[in-house]
Structures are given as structure tokens and as C-alpha cells.
Motif scaffolding. Structure first.
Motif, PDB file in Angstrom:
ATOM      1  N   LEU A 138      12.844  -2.230   4.528  1.00 32.82           N
ATOM      2  CA  LEU A 138      14.017  -2.131   3.655  1.00 32.82           C
ATOM      3  C   LEU A 138      15.192  -1.562   4.446  1.00 32.82           C
ATOM      4  N   VAL A 139      16.341  -2.208   4.296  1.00 27.71           N
ATOM      5  CA  VAL A 139      17.574  -1.711   4.891  1.00 27.71           C
ATOM      6  C   VAL A 139      18.329  -0.916   3.833  1.00 27.71           C
ATOM      7  N   VAL A 140      18.653   0.330   4.148  1.00 28.16           N
ATOM      8  CA  VAL A 140      19.507   1.134   3.276  1.00 28.16           C
ATOM      9  C   VAL A 140      20.938   0.914   3.755  1.00 28.16           C
ATOM     10  N   ALA A 141      21.685   0.121   3.004  1.00 28.38           N
ATOM     11  CA  ALA A 141      23.053  -0.231   3.391  1.00 28.38           C
ATOM     12  C   ALA A 141      23.993   0.927   3.055  1.00 28.38           C
ATOM     13  N   LEU A 142      24.772   1.339   4.046  1.00 25.34           N
ATOM     14  CA  LEU A 142      25.714   2.442   3.848  1.00 25.34           C
ATOM     15  C   LEU A 142      27.120   1.946   3.545  1.00 25.34           C
ATOM     16  N   ASP A 143      27.298   0.637   3.507  1.00 20.33           N
ATOM     17  CA  ASP A 143      28.568   0.063   3.053  1.00 20.33           C
ATOM     18  C   ASP A 143      28.289  -1.322   2.469  1.00 20.33           C
ATOM     19  N   ASP A 144      29.270  -1.850   1.735  1.00 23.91           N
ATOM     20  CA  ASP A 144      29.089  -3.124   1.034  1.00 23.91           C
ATOM     21  C   ASP A 144      28.981  -4.299   1.997  1.00 23.91           C
ATOM     22  N   ASN A 145      29.627  -4.198   3.155  1.00 23.20           N
ATOM     23  CA  ASN A 145      29.568  -5.273   4.136  1.00 23.20           C
ATOM     24  C   ASN A 145      28.132  -5.510   4.607  1.00 23.20           C
ATOM     25  N   TYR A 149       0.829  -1.217   0.000  1.00 25.19           N
ATOM     26  CA  TYR A 149       0.000   0.000   0.000  1.00 25.19           C
ATOM     27  C   TYR A 149       0.858   1.259   0.000  1.00 25.19           C
ATOM     28  N   LYS A 150       1.984   1.205  -0.722  1.00 24.94           N
ATOM     29  CA  LYS A 150       2.872   2.376  -0.866  1.00 24.94           C
ATOM     30  C   LYS A 150       3.453   2.814   0.480  1.00 24.94           C
ATOM     31  N   GLU A 151       3.662   1.866   1.386  1.00 23.31           N
ATOM     32  CA  GLU A 151       4.241   2.152   2.697  1.00 23.31           C
ATOM     33  C   GLU A 151       5.333   1.134   3.001  1.00 23.31           C
ATOM     34  N   LEU A 152       6.335   1.563   3.768  1.00 26.62           N
ATOM     35  CA  LEU A 152       7.362   0.617   4.210  1.00 26.62           C
ATOM     36  C   LEU A 152       8.176   1.211   5.351  1.00 26.62           C
ATOM     37  N   VAL A 153       8.818   0.307   6.121  1.00 28.82           N
ATOM     38  CA  VAL A 153       9.763   0.699   7.164  1.00 28.82           C
ATOM     39  C   VAL A 153      11.133   0.818   6.513  1.00 28.82           C
ATOM     40  N   VAL A 154      11.852   1.879   6.850  1.00 31.74           N
ATOM     41  CA  VAL A 154      13.191   2.094   6.288  1.00 31.74           C
ATOM     42  C   VAL A 154      14.176   2.328   7.429  1.00 31.74           C
ATOM     43  N   VAL A 155      15.318   1.650   7.371  1.00 25.69           N
ATOM     44  CA  VAL A 155      16.379   1.853   8.355  1.00 25.69           C
ATOM     45  C   VAL A 155      17.706   2.022   7.622  1.00 25.69           C
ATOM     46  N   LEU A 156      18.551   2.916   8.120  1.00 27.29           N
ATOM     47  CA  LEU A 156      19.897   3.094   7.589  1.00 27.29           C
ATOM     48  C   LEU A 156      20.872   2.369   8.500  1.00 27.29           C
ATOM     49  N   ALA A 157      21.874   1.700   7.918  1.00 25.69           N
ATOM     50  CA  ALA A 157      22.815   0.945   8.755  1.00 25.69           C
ATOM     51  C   ALA A 157      24.174   0.815   8.081  1.00 25.69           C
TER      52      ALA A 157
END
Length: 429
Positions: free
Chosen positions: A188-195, A156-164
Motif C-alpha cells: 500500500l502506498v500512503v500518498a502524502l499529496d493528491d498528485n 494474513y494481516k500483513e502488508l508493505v507500506v511506503v510513504l510518498a
């Protein structure tokens, strides 16, 4: 004798006449039958042919089918499956549109009343101002790759987003483990590095790695909590431009229920509070005392404790995007500023000379459902009735020993260990 013979002759003539009549009747009957037979071959006894669709089908042996026929059947089956998948997708989209239409019905009516032609105010108590700003038109050209991911992940065009980044790897694992247990699918996890990107893939966690950005990536790879927290306002903007509502989450949060079941969605920003009781969380009239003023010594002030910038729901509206732009701009110019302080200043400060305030609607979340760690460790764990309540999330924002307290929260609320929280002090040592 003569009379007797005459009587016999008379009887013979009569019988002869009757026989002739019978013969004539028979002939006429035969002739009429021939005429009817000629004109109506089926006569009165017609038979209706059996329709083809109810005839007994011929038995076809599969052993007699040629390879070409088998391949044709396989192609037909594959085509039917593809059509079925397309139909399911269309039904899903239709259901989403219906839900959004129903959800926005009341908002649309308010917008029509407020934004339509000039009108008179209604009777006392019936006037309602516009509370929910209309969403922006989605623009997928902003980030086509992210748009494709969001279409698959969101509900429904909604989601939880976390930066890590790798600095919070342990907490991130605990974060998504509880997300999965609760049954939340749209995250969804927004990955701030490749690890972190590879770590998420190994654990079957939806992940998005941004395209290289020299300035942002340098902070994202090595920055601490506050530095990374400042990045989210810039990154979050793209999600809103694409038309998605986001429940922005820090990594030091334990999920115990699905938060989407408890949102109102009637404001641009819906945020948890750092307040620890009804007054501090929802606002109160604080009286300032200045004895030197004599009769006017008491001044009334309106106060509310700040919104937590680590957990808030934000809709894709122009005021929301303006909020993100303002906060990101100020943080980029002053590295010493705290993102949460700037977030609240831009959200609450009114217009005044030399400053235009932000016209964004806002709502404070229920502090016992969306609970901060001060509420939990200072109040809830010591109250027999409050201990029975199950919050939606608990944010360990007031304490530095985050990972240890997160595990204890899981033990208390999920594993049923009633003494799991007892060993921790109210505050930090």
C-alpha cells in the motif's frame, strides 16, 4: 358268465370312486385358490413400484418456459453466486485464522509458561524466556476507512507500506514496478499529496490518502526524505492499532523477492542493519584502550551498527506502539533530530536513573538478503561468489544518486547485465 359280470361291475365301481376323488380334489383346490386370492390379491408374484427419483424424467422444452420462470432461474443463479462468494470469504478467513493459530502456537505456549502461575525453573538448558509479546486487540474505530482498505489489501494481516509525495515520483514508479514483478500483492502506498494519489490510481497501485491534517500535510507535500521519514512513525501507529503487522519501506528500495517469505516474526521489531559485515551488523565486543589506567587500561564495550529505520517489520504489540509514540514525540519536539538515530536510541538504550528503557524484542535481518547499498557496492559486486546470491531487497541508503543506482541494480539482478554496477564508485563522489 356270472363271475365275469361281477368282475366288470367291481372294476366300474373302483373307477367311479377314483373319479369322484379327483373331482373332490379339484374342487378343494379351486376353493383354496379362491381363499388365497381373497386374502392376498398380489399372491406370490409382487411387483415393486419404481421410486420417483429413478423414474425417467419428463423432457421439458426450454421453449415452453415462461419469462417468469426464466427470471426466477436468474434470481436463483445470482443468489447461488452470492452464497459462493460468501463461502469463499469465510474459507479465506478460516484459513487465515488457522495459519495465524499455527504460527502463534509456539508463542502462545511460551506466553502461557511465562505469564501463567508461578513456576519453578526447569533443568539446565531448558528455560526459555518470552520473546514475542502478544498482539493488541484490533480497534477499527481508530480509522474505519483505513480498516476497510487494509482488509482488502493485506494477506494474513500483513502488508508493505511506503510513504510518498511528488518529490519521489520517479523512484516510486520503479519501486512499485518491481513490487509487481516479484508478485507481491499485499502492499500500500500512503500518498502524502493528491498528485501521488492520482498517479497510483492510474497505475493500478493500492493507495491510501490520509484525511486532512494541517501540520502533517504541510510536511508531507513539500518535505524532503528526512522530514517525510519522520512522519511515518505517527502514521504507522494507526496500522498497528487496527491489528496489522507492517513491513515499513522507504521508496529507495528495489524488491527482488517476496520479503514475507524470509521473516521470522518472533520479535516486536525485525529490521535490516546499516552494518556491512558480520561484526557490524550483528554485534561485537569492542575493546577500548585507555593507557593511563595502567592494569585496567582495557575496557570491553558491546557495539552494533544501527538498525535502518527505512526498512523494518513491526508487529502490533504494546512495546511496538510505545516505540512509535516515543520516536514521534521526540521528533515533534526537536526538528533537528534524525529519525533513525532516535529510533535506535529508543529501541536499544537500557533503563537507568531518570530513564525507563523500552522493553521491546528485536531481531536483525540477514544482511545479504536484506542488503544495504554499502554491502552491495563495497563488497558483493567485487566477490565472484557473493555476486551469485540474489538478495530479497537492496536499499540504496548509503548513496545520494539513488535513482541511477536503483536502475543499475535492476539491470544487474533482473536483466542480467553483469557490468551494470561497475561504473559506480564505492561511496559517493
Amino acid at each position: 358268465m356270472a363271475g365275469r359280470r361281477d368282475a366288470l361291475l367291481t372294476r366300474e365301481k373302483g373307477q367311479s370312486t377314483i373319479g369322484s376323488r379327483i373331482a373332490i380334489a379339484v374342487v378343494i383346490g379351486v376353493l383354496l385358490g379362491c381363499v388365497f386370492a381373497f386374502l392376498s390379491p398380489n399372491a406370490f408374484f409382487t411387483t415393486t413400484p419404481i421410486p420417483p427419483h429413478i423414474r425417467k424424467p419428463k423432457m421439458i422444452s426450454s421453449a415452453c418456459e415462461s419469462p417468469e420462470q426464466v427470471n426466477a432461474l436468474k434470481v436463483d443463479i445470482l443468489s447461488a453466486k452470492e452464497k459462493n462468494s460468501e463461502l469463499k470469504r469465510q474459507v479465506k478467513n478460516l484459513m487465515e485464522k488457522v495459519r495465524l493459530a499455527e504460527q502463534g502456537k509456539g508463542h502462545a505456549q511460551e506466553q502461557f509458561v511465562v505469564l501463567g502461575e508461578n513456576h519453578k525453573a526447569g533443568p539446565f538448558g531448558t528455560v526459555k524466556a518470552l520473546r514475542t509479546n502478544p498482539p493488541v486487540v484490533p480497534d477499527e474505530s481508530v480509522n474505519p476507512r483505513l480498516a476497510k482498505i487494509l482488509e482488502e489489501v493485506s494477506i494474513y494481516k500483513e502488508l508493505v507500506v511506503v510513504l510518498a509525495n511528488s518529490n519521489v515520483k520517479e523512484m516510486l514508479e520503479l519501486w512499485f514496478t518491481n513490487i509487481k514483478k516479484v508478485g507481491i500483492l499485499n502492499y500500500l502506498v500512503v500518498a502524502l499529496d493528491d498528485n501521488i494519489k492520482e498517479f497510483c490510481k492510474l497505475n493500478d497501485v493500492p493507495v491510501y490518502r490520509r484525511d486532512p491534517d494541517q501540520g502533517v500535510d504541510a510536511v508531507g507535500r513539500s518535505g524532503g526524505n528526512h522530514a517525510v521519514s519522520g512522519l511515518k512513525f505517527r502514521i504507522l501507529r494507526e496500522f498497528l492499532q487496527l491489528g496489522y503487522s507492517v513491513l515499513l519501506s522507504d521508496v529507495d528500495i528495489v524488491y527482488l523477492q517476496n520479503p514475507f517469505d524470509y521473516l521470522y516474526r518472533d520479535s516486536d521489531v525485525e529490521s535490516m542493519s546499516d552494518g556491512h559485515n558480520n561484526m557490524t551488523a550483528y554485534g561485537y565486543n569492542d575493546v577500548f584502550d585507555e593507557p593511563s589506567m595502567g592494569w585496567a587500561r582495557y575496557a570491553h564495550t558491546m557495539r552494533i551498527w544501527v538498525y535502518n529505520s527505512g526498512f523494518f517489520y513491526i508487529r502490533p504489540t504494546l512495546p511496538s506502539i510505545e516505540l512509535l509514540d516515543r520516536v514521534a514525540d521526540r521528533l515533534s519536539k526537536d526538528s533537528k533530530s534524525w529519525d533513525q538515530a532516535v529510533f535506535n536510541e529508543e529501541l536499544f538504550f537500557p533503563s537507568h536513573p531518570s530513564y525507563d528503557g523500552l522493553h521491546a524484542s528485536k531481531r536483525t535481518m540477514d544482511m545479504y538478503l536484506f542488503m544495504n547499498s554499502k554491502v552491495l557496492f563495497k563488497t558483493v559486486r567485487k566477490d565472484a561468489k557473493l555476486k551469485k546470491l540474489k538478495p530479497v531487497i537492496v536499499h540504496v541508503n548509503y548513496h545520494p544518486d539513488k535513482f541511477a543506482r536503483m536502475k543499475a541494480i535492476v539491470d544487474f539482478y533482473v536483466n542480467g547485465k553483469q557490468d551494470a554496477l561497475d561504473r559506480f564508485p564505492d561511496g559517493s563522489d
